[in-house]
Design an enzyme around this catalytic site. Structure first.
Site, PDB file in Angstrom:
ATOM      1  N   HIS A  62       1.014  -1.053   0.096  1.00 32.10           N
ATOM      2  CA  HIS A  62      -0.054   0.066   0.063  1.00 32.10           C
ATOM      3  C   HIS A  62       0.694   1.204   0.086  1.00 32.10           C
ATOM      4  CE1 HIS A  62      -2.997   2.863   1.144  1.00 32.10           C
ATOM      5  NE2 HIS A  62      -3.966   2.185   0.499  1.00 32.10           N
ATOM      6  N   ASP A 113      -7.945  -5.493  -0.024  1.00 32.10           N
ATOM      7  CA  ASP A 113      -8.347  -6.556  -1.058  1.00 32.10           C
ATOM      8  C   ASP A 113      -8.083  -7.990  -0.793  1.00 32.10           C
ATOM      9  OD1 ASP A 113      -9.706  -4.522  -2.582  1.00 32.10           O
ATOM     10  OD2 ASP A 113      -7.618  -3.691  -3.209  1.00 32.10           O
TER      11      ASP A 113
HETATM   12  N1  CMC Z   1       4.225  -7.426  -4.689  1.00 33.51           N
HETATM   13  C1  CMC Z   1       5.354  -7.434  -5.077  1.00 33.51           C
HETATM   14  N2  CMC Z   1       6.209  -6.448  -4.878  1.00 33.51           N
HETATM   15  C2  CMC Z   1       5.639  -5.108  -4.411  1.00 33.51           C
HETATM   16  C3  CMC Z   1       4.191  -5.173  -4.277  1.00 33.51           C
HETATM   17  C4  CMC Z   1       3.653  -6.183  -4.446  1.00 33.51           C
HETATM   18  N3  CMC Z   1       2.264  -6.301  -4.156  1.00 33.51           N
HETATM   19  N4  CMC Z   1       3.723  -3.765  -3.880  1.00 33.51           N
HETATM   20  C5  CMC Z   1       5.143  -3.087  -3.977  1.00 33.51           C
HETATM   21  N5  CMC Z   1       5.946  -3.855  -4.144  1.00 33.51           N
HETATM   22  C6  CMC Z   1       7.422  -3.639  -4.367  1.00 33.51           C
HETATM   23  C7  CMC Z   1       7.666  -2.754  -5.399  1.00 33.51           C
HETATM   24  O1  CMC Z   1       8.043  -3.564  -6.402  1.00 33.51           O
HETATM   25  C8  CMC Z   1       8.985  -1.831  -4.865  1.00 33.51           C
HETATM   26  O2  CMC Z   1      10.135  -2.480  -4.969  1.00 33.51           O
HETATM   27  P1  CMC Z   1      11.764  -1.736  -5.318  1.00 33.51           P
HETATM   28  O3  CMC Z   1      11.696  -0.935  -4.260  1.00 33.51           O
HETATM   29  O4  CMC Z   1      12.415  -3.034  -5.140  1.00 33.51           O
HETATM   30  O5  CMC Z   1      11.350  -1.125  -6.543  1.00 33.51           O
HETATM   31  C9  CMC Z   1       8.348  -1.437  -3.654  1.00 33.51           C
HETATM   32  O6  CMC Z   1       7.587  -2.532  -3.212  1.00 33.51           O
HETATM   33  C10 CMC Z   1       7.562  -0.119  -3.529  1.00 33.51           C
HETATM   34  O7  CMC Z   1       6.305  -0.290  -4.327  1.00 33.51           O
HETATM   35  P2  CMC Z   1       5.927   0.865  -5.116  1.00 33.51           P
HETATM   36  O8  CMC Z   1       5.532   0.275  -6.465  1.00 33.51           O
HETATM   37  O9  CMC Z   1       6.926   2.038  -5.140  1.00 33.51           O
HETATM   38  O10 CMC Z   1       4.880   1.385  -4.102  1.00 33.51           O
HETATM   39  P3  CMC Z   1       3.693   2.265  -4.530  1.00 33.51           P
HETATM   40  O11 CMC Z   1       3.144   2.863  -3.197  1.00 33.51           O
HETATM   41  O12 CMC Z   1       3.836   3.187  -5.566  1.00 33.51           O
HETATM   42  O13 CMC Z   1       2.390   1.258  -4.648  1.00 33.51           O
HETATM   43  C11 CMC Z   1       0.494  -0.286  -4.698  1.00 33.51           C
HETATM   44  C12 CMC Z   1       1.306   0.655  -3.903  1.00 33.51           C
HETATM   45  C13 CMC Z   1      -0.589  -0.599  -3.733  1.00 33.51           C
HETATM   46  C14 CMC Z   1       0.181   0.102  -6.053  1.00 33.51           C
HETATM   47  C15 CMC Z   1       1.283  -1.620  -4.650  1.00 33.51           C
HETATM   48  O14 CMC Z   1       1.813  -2.182  -3.408  1.00 33.51           O
HETATM   49  C16 CMC Z   1       0.848  -2.677  -5.576  1.00 33.51           C
HETATM   50  O15 CMC Z   1       1.085  -2.791  -6.641  1.00 33.51           O
HETATM   51  N6  CMC Z   1       0.077  -3.651  -4.794  1.00 33.51           N
HETATM   52  C17 CMC Z   1      -0.480  -4.605  -5.372  1.00 33.51           C
HETATM   53  C18 CMC Z   1      -1.982  -4.196  -6.025  1.00 33.51           C
HETATM   54  C19 CMC Z   1      -2.905  -3.846  -4.900  1.00 33.51           C
HETATM   55  O16 CMC Z   1      -3.298  -4.956  -4.126  1.00 33.51           O
HETATM   56  N7  CMC Z   1      -3.619  -2.912  -4.674  1.00 33.51           N
HETATM   57  C20 CMC Z   1      -4.720  -2.539  -3.896  1.00 33.51           C
HETATM   58  C21 CMC Z   1      -4.321  -1.595  -3.075  1.00 33.51           C
HETATM   59  S1  CMC Z   1      -5.342  -1.343  -1.485  1.00 33.51           S
HETATM   60  C22 CMC Z   1      -6.732  -0.921  -2.305  1.00 33.51           C
HETATM   61  C23 CMC Z   1      -6.928   0.328  -2.458  1.00 33.51           C
HETATM   62  O17 CMC Z   1      -7.066   1.369  -1.961  1.00 33.51           O
HETATM   63  O18 CMC Z   1      -7.023   0.228  -3.921  1.00 33.51           O
END
Ligand code: CMC
Length: 432
Positions: free
Chosen positions: A309, A366
Protein backbone atom coordinates in the site's frame (compact mmCIF):
# COMPACT_ATOMS: atom_id res chain seq x y z
CA UNK A 1 -8.16 26.01 8.51
CA UNK A 2 -4.71 24.56 8.10
CA UNK A 3 -3.25 28.01 7.43
CA UNK A 4 -4.28 29.15 10.91
CA UNK A 5 -1.87 26.69 12.49
CA UNK A 6 1.54 27.79 11.34
CA UNK A 7 4.16 26.02 13.46
CA UNK A 8 7.46 26.79 11.73
CA UNK A 9 9.12 28.23 8.66
CA UNK A 10 11.35 26.45 6.16
CA UNK A 11 14.07 28.34 4.32
CA UNK A 12 15.06 27.45 0.80
CA UNK A 13 18.41 28.80 -0.31
CA UNK A 14 19.10 29.06 -4.03
CA UNK A 15 22.45 30.71 -4.76
CA UNK A 16 22.57 33.87 -2.69
CA UNK A 17 18.81 34.13 -2.34
CA UNK A 18 16.76 32.84 0.54
CA UNK A 19 13.04 32.09 0.35
CA UNK A 20 10.88 31.28 3.34
CA UNK A 21 7.85 29.05 3.33
CA UNK A 22 5.41 28.39 6.18
CA UNK A 23 4.93 24.97 7.73
CA UNK A 24 1.44 24.16 9.02
CA UNK A 25 0.32 21.36 11.29
CA UNK A 26 -2.96 19.42 11.02
CA UNK A 27 -4.96 18.16 14.00
CA UNK A 28 -3.16 14.81 13.95
CA UNK A 29 0.27 16.50 13.79
CA UNK A 30 0.94 15.91 10.10
CA UNK A 31 3.09 18.79 8.90
CA UNK A 32 2.72 20.40 5.52
CA UNK A 33 5.10 22.78 3.78
CA UNK A 34 3.16 25.48 1.95
CA UNK A 35 4.83 25.92 -1.43
CA UNK A 36 1.99 27.77 -3.15
CA UNK A 37 4.24 30.78 -3.85
CA UNK A 38 7.22 28.65 -4.90
CA UNK A 39 6.96 29.03 -8.65
CA UNK A 40 6.02 32.70 -8.58
CA UNK A 41 8.95 33.52 -6.29
CA UNK A 42 11.66 31.14 -7.53
CA UNK A 43 10.57 29.92 -10.98
CA UNK A 44 10.82 26.35 -9.70
CA UNK A 45 8.23 23.63 -9.70
CA UNK A 46 8.25 20.54 -7.48
CA UNK A 47 8.92 17.14 -9.06
CA UNK A 48 6.89 14.42 -7.34
CA UNK A 49 5.70 11.60 -9.65
CA UNK A 50 2.73 9.75 -8.20
CA UNK A 51 2.24 12.72 -5.81
CA UNK A 52 4.00 10.67 -3.12
CA UNK A 53 4.82 13.81 -1.07
CA UNK A 54 2.12 16.12 -2.31
CA UNK A 55 -0.77 17.27 -0.14
CA UNK A 56 -3.43 18.28 -2.66
CA UNK A 57 -5.86 19.66 -0.10
CA UNK A 58 -6.72 19.97 3.56
CA UNK A 59 -9.44 17.57 4.64
CA UNK A 60 -11.49 16.84 7.75
CA UNK A 61 -12.97 13.57 6.54
CA UNK A 62 -10.55 10.68 7.02
CA UNK A 63 -7.42 10.28 9.10
CA UNK A 64 -5.02 7.53 8.24
CA UNK A 65 -1.70 6.74 9.90
CA UNK A 66 0.12 4.25 7.73
CA UNK A 67 2.89 3.55 10.24
CA UNK A 68 0.57 2.66 13.08
CA UNK A 69 -2.25 1.19 10.99
CA UNK A 70 -4.89 3.70 12.09
CA UNK A 71 -7.94 4.60 10.02
CA UNK A 72 -10.67 6.93 11.25
CA UNK A 73 -13.67 8.45 9.52
CA UNK A 74 -14.54 11.87 10.97
CA UNK A 75 -12.64 10.85 14.11
CA UNK A 76 -14.26 7.43 14.61
CA UNK A 77 -12.10 4.32 14.48
CA UNK A 78 -12.86 2.02 11.56
CA UNK A 79 -13.20 -0.99 13.86
CA UNK A 80 -15.78 0.80 16.00
CA UNK A 81 -17.80 1.77 12.96
CA UNK A 82 -17.56 -1.65 11.30
CA UNK A 83 -18.69 -3.40 14.47
CA UNK A 84 -21.51 -1.08 15.43
CA UNK A 85 -22.89 0.75 12.41
CA UNK A 86 -24.92 0.13 9.34
CA UNK A 87 -23.34 1.30 6.11
CA UNK A 88 -25.89 4.08 5.63
CA UNK A 89 -24.96 5.58 9.02
CA UNK A 90 -21.35 5.73 7.87
CA UNK A 91 -22.43 7.24 4.55
CA UNK A 92 -24.34 9.89 6.53
CA UNK A 93 -21.33 10.43 8.81
CA UNK A 94 -18.96 10.97 5.90
CA UNK A 95 -21.25 13.29 3.97
CA UNK A 96 -22.89 15.23 6.81
CA UNK A 97 -19.90 15.22 9.14
CA UNK A 98 -21.60 13.54 12.11
CA UNK A 99 -23.39 10.32 12.95
CA UNK A 100 -27.17 10.51 12.45
CA UNK A 101 -29.66 10.38 15.30
CA UNK A 102 -32.16 7.52 15.20
CA UNK A 103 -34.75 9.75 13.52
CA UNK A 104 -32.22 11.01 10.99
CA UNK A 105 -31.14 7.50 10.17
CA UNK A 106 -34.75 6.46 9.59
CA UNK A 107 -35.36 9.45 7.38
CA UNK A 108 -32.19 8.77 5.42
CA UNK A 109 -33.12 5.10 4.96
CA UNK A 110 -36.55 6.18 3.70
CA UNK A 111 -35.00 8.67 1.28
CA UNK A 112 -32.60 6.06 -0.06
CA UNK A 113 -35.51 3.70 -0.63
CA UNK A 114 -37.48 6.44 -2.39
CA UNK A 115 -34.70 6.92 -4.93
CA UNK A 116 -33.71 3.32 -5.47
CA UNK A 117 -35.36 2.69 -8.84
CA UNK A 118 -33.71 3.44 -12.13
CA UNK A 119 -35.53 5.46 -14.74
CA UNK A 120 -37.24 2.82 -16.91
CA UNK A 121 -35.47 4.16 -20.01
CA UNK A 122 -32.11 3.43 -18.38
CA UNK A 123 -32.91 -0.25 -18.39
CA UNK A 124 -32.56 -0.23 -22.17
CA UNK A 125 -28.84 0.41 -21.62
CA UNK A 126 -28.36 -3.01 -20.10
CA UNK A 127 -29.91 -4.78 -23.06
CA UNK A 128 -27.31 -3.38 -25.42
CA UNK A 129 -24.18 -4.33 -23.51
CA UNK A 130 -22.48 -7.46 -24.80
CA UNK A 131 -22.56 -10.58 -22.70
CA UNK A 132 -19.71 -10.54 -20.18
CA UNK A 133 -19.53 -6.72 -20.06
CA UNK A 134 -17.74 -5.74 -16.87
CA UNK A 135 -20.07 -4.21 -14.25
CA UNK A 136 -17.55 -1.40 -13.63
CA UNK A 137 -17.73 -0.36 -17.29
CA UNK A 138 -21.52 -0.41 -17.16
CA UNK A 139 -21.59 1.49 -13.86
CA UNK A 140 -19.29 4.30 -14.95
CA UNK A 141 -21.33 4.83 -18.13
CA UNK A 142 -24.64 4.70 -16.28
CA UNK A 143 -23.54 7.03 -13.51
CA UNK A 144 -22.45 9.72 -15.96
CA UNK A 145 -25.75 9.21 -17.79
CA UNK A 146 -27.69 10.06 -14.63
CA UNK A 147 -27.04 13.72 -15.36
CA UNK A 148 -29.18 13.47 -18.49
CA UNK A 149 -31.99 11.69 -16.66
CA UNK A 150 -31.82 13.99 -13.64
CA UNK A 151 -30.49 17.23 -15.11
CA UNK A 152 -31.59 19.50 -12.28
CA UNK A 153 -28.27 19.27 -10.38
CA UNK A 154 -27.00 22.77 -10.08
CA UNK A 155 -25.11 24.76 -7.53
CA UNK A 156 -27.89 24.76 -4.97
CA UNK A 157 -27.00 22.75 -1.87
CA UNK A 158 -30.29 20.86 -1.69
CA UNK A 159 -29.98 19.75 -5.31
CA UNK A 160 -26.45 18.50 -4.76
CA UNK A 161 -27.66 16.60 -1.73
CA UNK A 162 -30.47 15.07 -3.80
CA UNK A 163 -27.93 14.01 -6.43
CA UNK A 164 -25.82 12.39 -3.69
CA UNK A 165 -28.79 10.48 -2.28
CA UNK A 166 -29.82 9.36 -5.74
CA UNK A 167 -26.34 8.10 -6.49
CA UNK A 168 -25.91 6.16 -3.25
CA UNK A 169 -29.26 4.53 -3.74
CA UNK A 170 -29.18 3.87 -7.47
CA UNK A 171 -25.64 2.54 -7.69
CA UNK A 172 -26.81 -0.60 -5.90
CA UNK A 173 -29.61 -1.08 -8.40
CA UNK A 174 -27.19 -0.58 -11.29
CA UNK A 175 -24.78 -3.11 -9.81
CA UNK A 176 -27.51 -5.68 -9.29
CA UNK A 177 -29.00 -5.16 -12.75
CA UNK A 178 -25.60 -5.49 -14.42
CA UNK A 179 -25.16 -8.80 -12.58
CA UNK A 180 -28.60 -9.99 -13.72
CA UNK A 181 -27.76 -8.96 -17.28
CA UNK A 182 -24.51 -10.98 -17.11
CA UNK A 183 -26.34 -14.14 -16.04
CA UNK A 184 -29.31 -13.60 -18.35
CA UNK A 185 -31.90 -13.30 -15.58
CA UNK A 186 -34.71 -10.74 -15.27
CA UNK A 187 -34.09 -7.73 -13.04
CA UNK A 188 -35.34 -7.82 -9.48
CA UNK A 189 -36.57 -4.40 -8.37
CA UNK A 190 -35.58 -2.74 -5.11
CA UNK A 191 -38.11 -2.99 -2.29
CA UNK A 192 -38.88 -0.24 0.19
CA UNK A 193 -39.44 -2.93 2.82
CA UNK A 194 -35.73 -3.78 2.85
CA UNK A 195 -32.69 -2.01 4.26
CA UNK A 196 -29.82 -0.82 2.06
CA UNK A 197 -27.70 -3.98 2.20
CA UNK A 198 -30.71 -6.30 2.26
CA UNK A 199 -31.87 -4.68 -0.95
CA UNK A 200 -28.49 -5.11 -2.57
CA UNK A 201 -28.34 -8.82 -1.73
CA UNK A 202 -31.97 -9.35 -2.67
CA UNK A 203 -31.72 -7.62 -6.05
CA UNK A 204 -28.65 -9.71 -6.89
CA UNK A 205 -29.73 -13.10 -5.61
CA UNK A 206 -33.55 -13.23 -5.72
CA UNK A 207 -35.37 -14.13 -8.92
CA UNK A 208 -39.02 -13.94 -10.00
CA UNK A 209 -39.33 -17.66 -9.33
CA UNK A 210 -37.29 -17.97 -6.14
CA UNK A 211 -37.21 -15.74 -3.10
CA UNK A 212 -33.84 -15.02 -1.52
CA UNK A 213 -33.69 -15.80 2.15
CA UNK A 214 -31.86 -12.95 3.81
CA UNK A 215 -29.32 -14.17 6.35
CA UNK A 216 -28.59 -11.57 9.06
CA UNK A 217 -24.96 -12.74 9.22
CA UNK A 218 -24.47 -11.99 5.53
CA UNK A 219 -26.33 -8.69 5.79
CA UNK A 220 -24.04 -7.66 8.65
CA UNK A 221 -20.97 -8.79 6.69
CA UNK A 222 -22.14 -6.77 3.67
CA UNK A 223 -22.55 -3.70 5.87
CA UNK A 224 -19.10 -4.23 7.35
CA UNK A 225 -17.36 -4.69 4.02
CA UNK A 226 -18.98 -1.59 2.56
CA UNK A 227 -17.97 0.39 5.66
CA UNK A 228 -14.34 -0.75 5.29
CA UNK A 229 -14.29 0.74 1.81
CA UNK A 230 -16.25 3.92 2.51
CA UNK A 231 -13.34 6.38 2.38
CA UNK A 232 -9.58 6.37 2.26
CA UNK A 233 -8.51 10.02 1.95
CA UNK A 234 -6.65 11.07 -1.20
CA UNK A 235 -6.28 7.72 -2.99
CA UNK A 236 -6.21 7.56 -6.79
CA UNK A 237 -9.97 7.42 -7.45
CA UNK A 238 -10.79 10.08 -4.84
CA UNK A 239 -8.14 12.36 -6.30
CA UNK A 240 -9.73 11.79 -9.70
CA UNK A 241 -13.17 12.67 -8.33
CA UNK A 242 -11.76 15.89 -6.87
CA UNK A 243 -9.80 16.68 -10.03
CA UNK A 244 -12.81 16.23 -12.30
CA UNK A 245 -15.02 18.14 -9.84
CA UNK A 246 -12.48 20.98 -9.77
CA UNK A 247 -13.25 21.72 -13.42
CA UNK A 248 -16.87 22.44 -12.50
CA UNK A 249 -18.07 19.09 -13.87
CA UNK A 250 -21.16 17.83 -12.05
CA UNK A 251 -21.21 15.21 -9.31
CA UNK A 252 -22.29 12.37 -11.61
CA UNK A 253 -19.47 13.02 -14.10
CA UNK A 254 -16.94 13.24 -11.27
CA UNK A 255 -18.09 9.96 -9.69
CA UNK A 256 -18.13 8.22 -13.04
CA UNK A 257 -14.47 9.14 -13.49
CA UNK A 258 -13.77 7.83 -9.97
CA UNK A 259 -15.34 4.49 -10.87
CA UNK A 260 -13.06 4.25 -13.90
CA UNK A 261 -10.00 5.03 -11.80
CA UNK A 262 -11.04 2.47 -9.20
CA UNK A 263 -11.31 -0.29 -11.80
CA UNK A 264 -7.53 -0.52 -12.26
CA UNK A 265 -5.82 -3.65 -10.89
CA UNK A 266 -3.47 -1.60 -8.71
CA UNK A 267 -6.48 0.06 -7.05
CA UNK A 268 -9.97 -1.42 -6.51
CA UNK A 269 -9.54 -3.94 -9.31
CA UNK A 270 -7.03 -5.74 -7.06
CA UNK A 271 -9.82 -7.67 -5.27
CA UNK A 272 -10.71 -9.44 -8.51
CA UNK A 273 -7.00 -10.02 -9.26
CA UNK A 274 -6.48 -11.55 -5.80
CA UNK A 275 -9.17 -14.12 -6.46
CA UNK A 276 -7.75 -14.96 -9.87
CA UNK A 277 -4.28 -15.27 -8.36
CA UNK A 278 -5.54 -17.61 -5.61
CA UNK A 279 -7.38 -19.70 -8.23
CA UNK A 280 -4.19 -19.95 -10.24
CA UNK A 281 -2.23 -21.13 -7.19
CA UNK A 282 -4.90 -23.73 -6.55
CA UNK A 283 -4.81 -24.88 -10.18
CA UNK A 284 -1.06 -25.42 -9.77
CA UNK A 285 -1.36 -27.61 -6.72
CA UNK A 286 -1.45 -24.87 -4.07
CA UNK A 287 2.24 -23.93 -4.31
CA UNK A 288 2.45 -20.38 -2.90
CA UNK A 289 6.25 -20.23 -3.18
CA UNK A 290 6.19 -19.87 -6.94
CA UNK A 291 3.86 -16.85 -6.76
CA UNK A 292 6.00 -15.19 -4.09
CA UNK A 293 9.16 -15.77 -6.13
CA UNK A 294 7.48 -14.27 -9.21
CA UNK A 295 6.41 -11.22 -7.21
CA UNK A 296 10.01 -10.72 -6.05
CA UNK A 297 11.56 -11.12 -9.49
CA UNK A 298 12.67 -7.67 -10.73
CA UNK A 299 12.34 -8.92 -14.32
CA UNK A 300 8.72 -9.93 -13.88
CA UNK A 301 6.06 -7.20 -13.72
CA UNK A 302 3.81 -9.49 -11.63
CA UNK A 303 2.89 -8.25 -8.15
CA UNK A 304 1.30 -10.09 -5.30
CA UNK A 305 -2.22 -8.70 -5.49
CA UNK A 306 -3.79 -7.67 -2.20
CA UNK A 307 -0.33 -6.82 -0.85
CA UNK A 308 1.35 -3.48 -0.33
CA UNK A 309 0.00 0.00 0.00
CA UNK A 310 1.20 3.50 -0.72
CA UNK A 311 0.40 4.70 2.80
CA UNK A 312 0.24 1.63 5.07
CA UNK A 313 3.65 0.44 6.14
CA UNK A 314 2.10 -1.88 8.69
CA UNK A 315 -0.92 -4.22 8.61
CA UNK A 316 -3.83 -2.49 6.89
CA UNK A 317 -6.50 -2.17 9.64
CA UNK A 318 -9.18 -2.86 7.03
CA UNK A 319 -7.47 -6.13 6.09
CA UNK A 320 -7.56 -7.24 9.74
CA UNK A 321 -11.31 -6.66 9.90
CA UNK A 322 -11.87 -8.18 6.44
CA UNK A 323 -10.03 -11.34 7.53
CA UNK A 324 -12.21 -11.64 10.61
CA UNK A 325 -15.40 -11.07 8.61
CA UNK A 326 -14.22 -13.67 6.10
CA UNK A 327 -13.56 -16.42 8.62
CA UNK A 328 -16.84 -15.58 10.40
CA UNK A 329 -18.92 -15.81 7.23
CA UNK A 330 -17.30 -19.06 6.08
CA UNK A 331 -17.80 -20.59 9.50
CA UNK A 332 -21.44 -19.51 9.63
CA UNK A 333 -22.14 -20.86 6.16
CA UNK A 334 -20.20 -24.04 6.90
CA UNK A 335 -17.99 -23.44 3.86
CA UNK A 336 -14.51 -24.85 3.74
CA UNK A 337 -13.01 -22.80 0.93
CA UNK A 338 -9.56 -24.03 -0.08
CA UNK A 339 -8.83 -20.50 -1.32
CA UNK A 340 -8.92 -19.25 2.28
CA UNK A 341 -6.26 -21.78 3.24
CA UNK A 342 -4.17 -20.73 0.26
CA UNK A 343 -4.60 -17.06 1.15
CA UNK A 344 -3.49 -17.66 4.75
CA UNK A 345 -0.51 -19.71 3.58
CA UNK A 346 0.42 -17.00 1.10
CA UNK A 347 0.13 -14.31 3.75
CA UNK A 348 2.32 -16.23 6.18
CA UNK A 349 4.90 -16.99 3.51
CA UNK A 350 5.10 -13.35 2.38
CA UNK A 351 5.15 -11.86 5.88
CA UNK A 352 8.21 -13.98 6.68
CA UNK A 353 10.04 -13.19 3.49
CA UNK A 354 12.91 -10.69 3.61
CA UNK A 355 11.70 -8.97 0.40
CA UNK A 356 8.28 -8.18 1.87
CA UNK A 357 9.65 -7.37 5.33
CA UNK A 358 12.19 -4.91 3.96
CA UNK A 359 9.60 -3.13 1.84
CA UNK A 360 6.96 -3.24 4.59
CA UNK A 361 4.44 -5.00 2.38
CA UNK A 362 1.41 -6.33 4.26
CA UNK A 363 -1.99 -7.62 3.15
CA UNK A 364 -4.29 -4.77 2.18
CA UNK A 365 -8.09 -4.51 2.20
CA UNK A 366 -8.42 -6.46 -1.05
CA UNK A 367 -6.69 -9.60 0.19
CA UNK A 368 -9.55 -11.25 2.09
CA UNK A 369 -12.68 -9.51 0.83
CA UNK A 370 -13.00 -11.59 -2.35
CA UNK A 371 -13.24 -14.87 -0.47
CA UNK A 372 -16.15 -13.46 1.53
CA UNK A 373 -17.91 -12.13 -1.55
CA UNK A 374 -17.48 -15.51 -3.19
CA UNK A 375 -18.95 -17.28 -0.16
CA UNK A 376 -21.93 -14.92 -0.38
CA UNK A 377 -22.42 -15.97 -4.00
CA UNK A 378 -21.01 -12.96 -5.89
CA UNK A 379 -19.15 -13.73 -9.11
CA UNK A 380 -15.57 -12.44 -9.32
CA UNK A 381 -16.35 -9.63 -11.76
CA UNK A 382 -18.71 -8.05 -9.20
CA UNK A 383 -16.02 -7.62 -6.53
CA UNK A 384 -14.72 -4.24 -7.68
CA UNK A 385 -18.29 -3.02 -8.10
CA UNK A 386 -18.89 -3.77 -4.42
CA UNK A 387 -15.78 -1.72 -3.61
CA UNK A 388 -17.28 1.12 -5.68
CA UNK A 389 -20.62 0.96 -3.83
CA UNK A 390 -18.70 1.17 -0.56
CA UNK A 391 -16.42 4.02 -1.69
CA UNK A 392 -19.24 6.16 -3.08
CA UNK A 393 -20.07 8.10 0.13
CA UNK A 394 -16.37 8.92 0.53
CA UNK A 395 -16.11 10.23 -3.02
CA UNK A 396 -19.23 12.33 -2.48
CA UNK A 397 -18.01 13.72 0.85
CA UNK A 398 -14.66 14.63 -0.71
CA UNK A 399 -16.37 16.27 -3.68
CA UNK A 400 -18.50 18.45 -1.37
CA UNK A 401 -15.52 19.30 0.78
CA UNK A 402 -13.56 20.40 -2.25
CA UNK A 403 -16.39 22.63 -3.42
CA UNK A 404 -16.66 24.26 0.00
CA UNK A 405 -12.92 24.87 0.31
CA UNK A 406 -12.07 28.56 -0.33
CA UNK A 407 -8.56 27.48 -1.41
CA UNK A 408 -9.86 25.12 -4.06
CA UNK A 409 -8.60 25.70 -7.59
CA UNK A 410 -8.88 23.76 -10.80
CA UNK A 411 -6.47 20.80 -10.53
CA UNK A 412 -3.65 21.44 -12.92
CA UNK A 413 -0.19 20.04 -12.17
CA UNK A 414 2.92 21.27 -13.94
CA UNK A 415 5.57 19.15 -15.65
CA UNK A 416 9.29 19.21 -16.36
CA UNK A 417 9.44 19.15 -20.15
CA UNK A 418 12.21 16.87 -21.46
CA UNK A 419 11.26 16.58 -25.14
CA UNK A 420 13.00 18.15 -28.14
CA UNK A 421 13.62 21.87 -28.11
CA UNK A 422 12.32 23.93 -31.00
CA UNK A 423 12.45 22.13 -34.36
CA UNK A 424 11.92 23.61 -37.80
CA UNK A 425 9.01 22.18 -39.78
CA UNK A 426 10.21 19.91 -42.61
CA UNK A 427 7.88 19.48 -45.64
CA UNK A 428 6.96 15.83 -46.19
CA UNK A 429 8.93 15.53 -49.46
CA UNK A 430 12.15 16.47 -47.68
CA UNK A 431 11.76 14.07 -44.72
CA UNK A 432 14.08 11.09 -44.60
N1 CMC B 1 4.16 -7.42 -4.76
C1 CMC B 1 5.50 -7.37 -4.95
N2 CMC B 1 6.25 -6.26 -4.78
C2 CMC B 1 5.61 -5.15 -4.42
C3 CMC B 1 4.23 -5.12 -4.19
C4 CMC B 1 3.51 -6.30 -4.36
N3 CMC B 1 2.18 -6.34 -4.18
N4 CMC B 1 3.86 -3.87 -3.84
C5 CMC B 1 4.99 -3.14 -3.84
N5 CMC B 1 6.04 -3.91 -4.18
C6 CMC B 1 7.46 -3.51 -4.24
C7 CMC B 1 7.77 -2.72 -5.49
O1 CMC B 1 8.16 -3.56 -6.55
C8 CMC B 1 8.88 -1.82 -5.01
O2 CMC B 1 10.06 -2.60 -4.95
P1 CMC B 1 11.50 -1.91 -5.26
O3 CMC B 1 11.69 -0.93 -4.15
O4 CMC B 1 12.45 -3.05 -5.26
O5 CMC B 1 11.35 -1.25 -6.61
C9 CMC B 1 8.49 -1.51 -3.55
O6 CMC B 1 7.69 -2.63 -3.14
C10 CMC B 1 7.67 -0.23 -3.40
O7 CMC B 1 6.56 -0.31 -4.28
P2 CMC B 1 5.94 0.92 -5.06
O8 CMC B 1 5.37 0.46 -6.35
O9 CMC B 1 6.92 2.06 -5.10
O10 CMC B 1 4.78 1.31 -4.07
P3 CMC B 1 3.55 2.21 -4.40
O11 CMC B 1 3.22 2.93 -3.16
O12 CMC B 1 3.80 3.06 -5.60
O13 CMC B 1 2.40 1.16 -4.79
C11 CMC B 1 0.60 -0.34 -4.64
C12 CMC B 1 1.36 0.79 -3.94
C13 CMC B 1 -0.66 -0.65 -3.84
C14 CMC B 1 0.19 0.12 -6.05
C15 CMC B 1 1.50 -1.60 -4.71
O14 CMC B 1 1.83 -2.05 -3.42
C16 CMC B 1 0.85 -2.74 -5.51
O15 CMC B 1 0.97 -2.75 -6.75
N6 CMC B 1 0.14 -3.70 -4.83
C17 CMC B 1 -0.59 -4.74 -5.53
C18 CMC B 1 -1.92 -4.22 -6.01
C19 CMC B 1 -2.91 -4.06 -4.87
O16 CMC B 1 -3.08 -4.94 -4.05
N7 CMC B 1 -3.60 -2.92 -4.86
C20 CMC B 1 -4.63 -2.62 -3.86
C21 CMC B 1 -4.23 -1.50 -2.96
S1 CMC B 1 -5.28 -1.37 -1.50
C22 CMC B 1 -6.85 -1.00 -2.13
C23 CMC B 1 -6.93 0.36 -2.72
O17 CMC B 1 -7.06 1.32 -1.98
O18 CMC B 1 -6.91 0.45 -3.94
Amino acid sequence: MLENNKVATADLVIGDKKFSYPIYEGTEKERALDIRKLRAETGLITYDPGFVNTGSCESAITFLDGEQGILRYRGYDILDLAENCEFIEVAYLLIQGRLPTKAERQRYARLLNQHSMLHEDMQGFFRNYPEGAHPMAIASAMVVSLSSFYPEIADREEEKSLAATRLISKIRTMAAFSYKKSVGEPFVYPSSKLTYCENLLNMVFASPVADYKLDPVLVKAMNQLLILHADHEQNASTSVVRMVGSTGANLYASISAGISALSGPLHGGANQEVMEMLEEIRAHGGDVDKMVERAKDPNDSFRLFGFGHRVYKSYDPRAKIAKKVCTGVLEKLGINDPLLDIAMKLEERALNDEYFIKRKLYPNVDFYTGITYRAMGFPTNMFTMLFAIGRLPGWIAQWYEMHNDPNQKIGRPRQAYCGPTQLRYVPIEQRT
